[in-house]
Design a protein around this motif. Structure first.
Motif, PDB file in Angstrom:
ATOM      1  N   LEU A  24      31.177  82.662 -15.846  1.00  0.00           N
ATOM      2  CA  LEU A  24      29.982  83.482 -16.013  1.00  0.00           C
ATOM      3  C   LEU A  24      28.712  82.671 -15.807  1.00  0.00           C
ATOM      4  O   LEU A  24      27.752  83.143 -15.163  1.00  0.00           O
ATOM      5  CB  LEU A  24      29.964  84.122 -17.409  1.00  0.00           C
ATOM      6  N   LEU A  25      28.691  81.463 -16.333  1.00  0.00           N
ATOM      7  CA  LEU A  25      27.533  80.598 -16.161  1.00  0.00           C
ATOM      8  C   LEU A  25      27.309  80.279 -14.685  1.00  0.00           C
ATOM      9  O   LEU A  25      26.165  80.318 -14.197  1.00  0.00           O
ATOM     10  CB  LEU A  25      27.716  79.307 -16.970  1.00  0.00           C
ATOM     11  N   LEU A  76      38.538  81.171 -23.190  1.00  0.00           N
ATOM     12  CA  LEU A  76      37.151  81.559 -23.446  1.00  0.00           C
ATOM     13  C   LEU A  76      36.177  80.588 -22.774  1.00  0.00           C
ATOM     14  O   LEU A  76      35.176  81.018 -22.179  1.00  0.00           O
ATOM     15  CB  LEU A  76      36.875  81.619 -24.948  1.00  0.00           C
ATOM     16  N   LEU A 124      33.518  81.564 -19.857  1.00  0.00           N
ATOM     17  CA  LEU A 124      32.093  81.250 -20.009  1.00  0.00           C
ATOM     18  C   LEU A 124      31.580  80.389 -18.855  1.00  0.00           C
ATOM     19  O   LEU A 124      30.461  80.603 -18.360  1.00  0.00           O
ATOM     20  CB  LEU A 124      31.832  80.571 -21.349  1.00  0.00           C
TER      21      LEU A 124
END
Length: 192
Positions: A164-165, A157, A161
């Motif tokens: 994606l960031l 996860l 993240l």
């Protein structure tokens, strides 16, 4: 021949009586609390139940000492009481005048304790082998540790993240560059 056979049968029962007594070195006392465990559905302890106990113990001894063919006749029971307690000893199939060592009997009882409980519909508290404490079940061992699975999920996860960031910041940077380019074009266009 018939005399010899009857003499041997009498002698074996006399030997069994000597082997199975309260202070027998390899003897064990059993207490069953059938009414406590089953209440109104309690069964009556009789010769059939006694045979079932000897057969179950013979099975456990066969499994424990592979290669020896224990029969229910190798389990000698004595001092049976109405409140369902008795003593037993296990004799060797080859030599009914000698008993199996206590360590081997205890191993068999511990190893197949669940079978005994299931056979008689009892628990460790209602089927007691005095002198043989019940063993706790072995702790569950997993192929993969549970904490490792949780760790892997959390790390996955976090990685998703972070990706994606990074993608969002790159997109925002491109949008800023594009809007700056458009502003420059607009300024140049208005100046013309």
């Amino acid at each position: 021949m018939l005399r010899t056979l009857s003499l041997l049968l009498c002698l074996s029962s006399a030997v069994a009586e000597q082997l199975c007594r309260q202070d027998a070195p390899n003897g064990y006392k059993v207490r069953l609390s059938i009414e406590t465990a089953l209440g109104k559905e309690a069964y009556v302890w009789n010769e059939n139940e006694s045979f079932f106990f000897r057969s179950t113990l013979a099975f456990a001894m066969r499994q424990q000492l592979d290669g020896h063919r224990f029969e229910e006749s190798n389990i000698q029971m004595c001092n049976e009481t109405l409140r369902v307690s008795f003593w037993f000893v296990v004799t060797w199939p080859d030599d009914p005048s000698s008993t199996v060592g206590g360590a081997e009997v205890e191993k068999a009882l511990r190893r197949f304790r669940a079978r005994f409980n299931g056979a008689f519909l009892l628990t460790d508290q209602t089927l007691e082998f005095l002198g043989v404490p019940p063993t706790l079940p072995a702790p569950v061992s997993y192929d993969t540790e549970p904490w490792l699975i949780v760790f892997a999920v959390l790390m996955s996860l976090i990685c998703v993240l972070l990706v994606l960031l990074a993608l969002l910041s790159r997109r925002k940077k491109r949008m800023n560059q594009k809007s700056a380019f458009l502003e420059q074009d607009a300024v140049v266009f208005t100046q013309m």
